[in-house]
Design a protein around this motif. Sequence first.
Motif, PDB file in Angstrom:
ATOM      1  N   PRO A  25      46.763  47.398  43.601  1.00 58.51           N
ATOM      2  CA  PRO A  25      46.080  48.688  43.718  1.00 58.51           C
ATOM      3  C   PRO A  25      44.742  48.752  42.984  1.00 58.51           C
ATOM      4  CG  PRO A  25      48.062  48.882  42.371  1.00 58.51           C
ATOM      5  CD  PRO A  25      48.064  47.509  42.951  1.00 58.51           C
ATOM      6  N   ILE A  26      44.572  47.966  41.938  1.00 58.11           N
ATOM      7  CA  ILE A  26      43.299  48.022  41.206  1.00 58.11           C
ATOM      8  C   ILE A  26      42.197  47.361  42.021  1.00 58.11           C
ATOM      9  CG2 ILE A  26      42.065  47.291  39.128  1.00 58.11           C
ATOM     10  CD1 ILE A  26      44.709  47.668  37.589  1.00 58.11           C
ATOM     11  N   ASP A  27      42.430  46.127  42.481  1.00 57.26           N
ATOM     12  CA  ASP A  27      41.415  45.462  43.306  1.00 57.26           C
ATOM     13  C   ASP A  27      41.161  46.233  44.596  1.00 57.26           C
ATOM     14  OD1 ASP A  27      40.908  43.498  41.483  1.00 57.26           O
ATOM     15  OD2 ASP A  27      41.718  41.845  42.677  1.00 57.26           O
ATOM     16  N   GLU A  28      42.221  46.818  45.180  1.00 54.60           N
ATOM     17  CA  GLU A  28      42.045  47.598  46.403  1.00 54.60           C
ATOM     18  C   GLU A  28      41.243  48.867  46.140  1.00 54.60           C
ATOM     19  OE1 GLU A  28      45.995  48.141  47.960  1.00 54.60           O
ATOM     20  OE2 GLU A  28      46.189  46.008  48.439  1.00 54.60           O
ATOM     21  N   TYR A  29      41.382  49.422  44.952  1.00 54.71           N
ATOM     22  CA  TYR A  29      40.590  50.600  44.594  1.00 54.71           C
ATOM     23  C   TYR A  29      39.119  50.221  44.396  1.00 54.71           C
ATOM     24  CZ  TYR A  29      38.850  54.650  42.064  1.00 54.71           C
ATOM     25  OH  TYR A  29      38.095  55.729  41.664  1.00 54.71           O
ATOM     26  N   ILE A  30      38.895  49.131  43.684  1.00 50.39           N
ATOM     27  CA  ILE A  30      37.518  48.706  43.415  1.00 50.39           C
ATOM     28  C   ILE A  30      36.826  48.279  44.700  1.00 50.39           C
ATOM     29  CG2 ILE A  30      36.076  47.013  42.210  1.00 50.39           C
ATOM     30  CD1 ILE A  30      38.178  47.000  39.967  1.00 50.39           C
ATOM     31  N   PHE A  31      37.516  47.504  45.521  1.00 55.74           N
ATOM     32  CA  PHE A  31      36.955  46.989  46.779  1.00 55.74           C
ATOM     33  C   PHE A  31      37.859  47.415  47.940  1.00 55.74           C
ATOM     34  CE2 PHE A  31      36.002  43.686  43.507  1.00 55.74           C
ATOM     35  CZ  PHE A  31      34.627  43.858  43.441  1.00 55.74           C
ATOM     36  N   PRO A  32      37.706  48.616  48.466  1.00 55.47           N
ATOM     37  CA  PRO A  32      38.616  49.099  49.523  1.00 55.47           C
ATOM     38  C   PRO A  32      38.599  48.252  50.795  1.00 55.47           C
ATOM     39  CG  PRO A  32      37.309  50.907  48.631  1.00 55.47           C
ATOM     40  CD  PRO A  32      36.749  49.645  48.058  1.00 55.47           C
ATOM     41  N   ASP A  33      37.454  47.669  51.129  1.00 58.75           N
ATOM     42  CA  ASP A  33      37.345  46.857  52.337  1.00 58.75           C
ATOM     43  C   ASP A  33      37.887  45.452  52.047  1.00 58.75           C
ATOM     44  OD1 ASP A  33      35.577  44.737  53.925  1.00 58.75           O
ATOM     45  OD2 ASP A  33      35.706  46.580  55.126  1.00 58.75           O
ATOM     46  N   GLU A  34      38.878  45.013  52.824  1.00 61.58           N
ATOM     47  CA  GLU A  34      39.538  43.727  52.564  1.00 61.58           C
ATOM     48  C   GLU A  34      38.574  42.540  52.622  1.00 61.58           C
ATOM     49  OE1 GLU A  34      43.336  41.086  54.145  1.00 61.58           O
ATOM     50  OE2 GLU A  34      42.991  43.096  54.962  1.00 61.58           O
ATOM     51  N   ALA A  35      37.649  42.541  53.561  1.00 61.41           N
ATOM     52  CA  ALA A  35      36.694  41.433  53.672  1.00 61.41           C
ATOM     53  C   ALA A  35      35.770  41.391  52.456  1.00 61.41           C
ATOM     54  CB  ALA A  35      35.880  41.558  54.956  1.00 61.41           C
ATOM     55  N   VAL A  36      35.314  42.563  52.025  1.00 63.26           N
ATOM     56  CA  VAL A  36      34.464  42.638  50.825  1.00 63.26           C
ATOM     57  C   VAL A  36      35.261  42.183  49.613  1.00 63.26           C
ATOM     58  CG1 VAL A  36      33.217  44.218  49.296  1.00 63.26           C
ATOM     59  CG2 VAL A  36      32.980  44.434  51.780  1.00 63.26           C
ATOM     60  N   ARG A  37      36.519  42.626  49.509  1.00 66.95           N
ATOM     61  CA  ARG A  37      37.375  42.249  48.381  1.00 66.95           C
ATOM     62  C   ARG A  37      37.523  40.732  48.299  1.00 66.95           C
ATOM     63  NH1 ARG A  37      42.446  43.963  49.913  1.00 66.95           N
ATOM     64  NH2 ARG A  37      41.434  45.978  50.086  1.00 66.95           N
ATOM     65  N   GLY A  38      37.742  40.108  49.441  1.00 66.27           N
ATOM     66  CA  GLY A  38      37.908  38.660  49.471  1.00 66.27           C
ATOM     67  C   GLY A  38      36.694  37.910  48.948  1.00 66.27           C
ATOM     68  N   ARG A  39      35.509  38.465  49.174  1.00 69.92           N
ATOM     69  CA  ARG A  39      34.271  37.827  48.686  1.00 69.92           C
ATOM     70  C   ARG A  39      33.977  38.201  47.245  1.00 69.92           C
ATOM     71  NH1 ARG A  39      32.285  40.137  53.245  1.00 69.92           N
ATOM     72  NH2 ARG A  39      30.923  41.481  52.022  1.00 69.92           N
ATOM     73  N   ARG A  40      34.119  39.487  46.923  1.00 70.66           N
ATOM     74  CA  ARG A  40      33.628  39.982  45.637  1.00 70.66           C
ATOM     75  C   ARG A  40      34.624  39.898  44.490  1.00 70.66           C
ATOM     76  NH1 ARG A  40      28.471  41.753  45.368  1.00 70.66           N
ATOM     77  NH2 ARG A  40      27.533  42.405  47.334  1.00 70.66           N
ATOM     78  N   ALA A  41      35.916  40.047  44.756  1.00 69.07           N
ATOM     79  CA  ALA A  41      36.893  40.026  43.664  1.00 69.07           C
ATOM     80  C   ALA A  41      36.848  38.716  42.870  1.00 69.07           C
ATOM     81  CB  ALA A  41      38.299  40.320  44.183  1.00 69.07           C
ATOM     82  N   PRO A  42      36.778  37.537  43.519  1.00 67.87           N
ATOM     83  CA  PRO A  42      36.676  36.309  42.724  1.00 67.87           C
ATOM     84  C   PRO A  42      35.386  36.252  41.888  1.00 67.87           C
ATOM     85  CG  PRO A  42      37.402  35.800  44.948  1.00 67.87           C
ATOM     86  CD  PRO A  42      36.971  37.235  44.950  1.00 67.87           C
ATOM     87  N   ARG A  43      34.286  36.771  42.413  1.00 67.13           N
ATOM     88  CA  ARG A  43      33.030  36.782  41.653  1.00 67.13           C
ATOM     89  C   ARG A  43      33.153  37.722  40.451  1.00 67.13           C
ATOM     90  NH1 ARG A  43      28.364  38.024  45.754  1.00 67.13           N
ATOM     91  NH2 ARG A  43      27.123  37.664  43.897  1.00 67.13           N
ATOM     92  N   MET A  44      33.813  38.874  40.646  1.00 67.69           N
ATOM     93  CA  MET A  44      34.030  39.805  39.550  1.00 67.69           C
ATOM     94  C   MET A  44      34.899  39.148  38.471  1.00 67.69           C
ATOM     95  SD  MET A  44      35.984  43.507  39.548  1.00 67.69           S
ATOM     96  CE  MET A  44      37.596  42.734  39.786  1.00 67.69           C
ATOM     97  N   LEU A  45      35.962  38.469  38.887  1.00 68.94           N
ATOM     98  CA  LEU A  45      36.824  37.773  37.929  1.00 68.94           C
ATOM     99  C   LEU A  45      36.035  36.750  37.118  1.00 68.94           C
ATOM    100  CD1 LEU A  45      40.069  37.134  39.997  1.00 68.94           C
ATOM    101  CD2 LEU A  45      39.973  38.214  37.743  1.00 68.94           C
ATOM    102  N   ARG A  46      35.213  35.963  37.799  1.00 68.30           N
ATOM    103  CA  ARG A  46      34.412  34.952  37.104  1.00 68.30           C
ATOM    104  C   ARG A  46      33.507  35.601  36.054  1.00 68.30           C
ATOM    105  NH1 ARG A  46      33.085  29.867  37.794  1.00 68.30           N
ATOM    106  NH2 ARG A  46      34.113  29.734  39.803  1.00 68.30           N
ATOM    107  N   ALA A  47      32.842  36.685  36.418  1.00 62.98           N
ATOM    108  CA  ALA A  47      31.945  37.361  35.467  1.00 62.98           C
ATOM    109  C   ALA A  47      32.729  37.948  34.299  1.00 62.98           C
ATOM    110  CB  ALA A  47      31.153  38.456  36.188  1.00 62.98           C
ATOM    111  N   MET A  48      33.893  38.542  34.574  1.00 64.36           N
ATOM    112  CA  MET A  48      34.682  39.129  33.489  1.00 64.36           C
ATOM    113  C   MET A  48      35.252  38.059  32.569  1.00 64.36           C
ATOM    114  SD  MET A  48      36.561  42.210  35.574  1.00 64.36           S
ATOM    115  CE  MET A  48      37.666  42.584  34.234  1.00 64.36           C
TER     116      MET A  48
END
Length: 196
Positions: A25-48
């Motif tokens: 639910p957290i990643d889905e909240y931050i990136f509601p669009d699944e395609a965007v989530r697939g691209r951006r969530a790993p980049r966000m993890l790397r930065a964090m």
Amino acid sequence: MRAATRADIAGMVDVLAGAFAYDDPIDEYIFPDEAVRGRRAPRMLRAMITHRFLPSGGAEVAVLRDRVVGALLWYPRGYRPGGLREMIAGPQLLAAMGGAVRRGIEVDAAMDRAAPDEPHFFHVYLGADPALQRSGVGRALYASFTARADREGAAICGICKDANVGYYQALGNERVGAVRLGDAGPELNIMVRRPR
């Protein structure tokens, strides 16, 4: 189990991105669009990992045959996102998150609201390689984490979805309330483990 290093970043990103790719639910909240989530969530993890967790000492990995198979990320006692470190990391986080920065800030704010007043570690991510889930990797990482918290006399706090409440209760946590992400986002459970 060992403290994570910069050499582990790619492995941690792969493990956590795989572990949280669906039904988070957290990643889905931050990136509601699944395609965007697939691209951006790993980049966000790397930065964090690079700018928050490693510099603060809040990263541990499980390694099997020189490969990262599990990761645990937390904020140590007294640490909260913000300040000079966030200013330095700002461009990388902005590039990673794009238009989702506001929702990311809302997640940080929810964590602040969930945090107890007592000295605590704030557990943010616990994940295992999807091929090894339910094999004890997460439990082993969490046991190492709780031993550290007990040595320091600190509670552990975190937030989780309903489906994970039983898992964290089995690890010694209790549900103490709930917190909502933003004004209309999902409500998550606040879990706390007191030091032994």
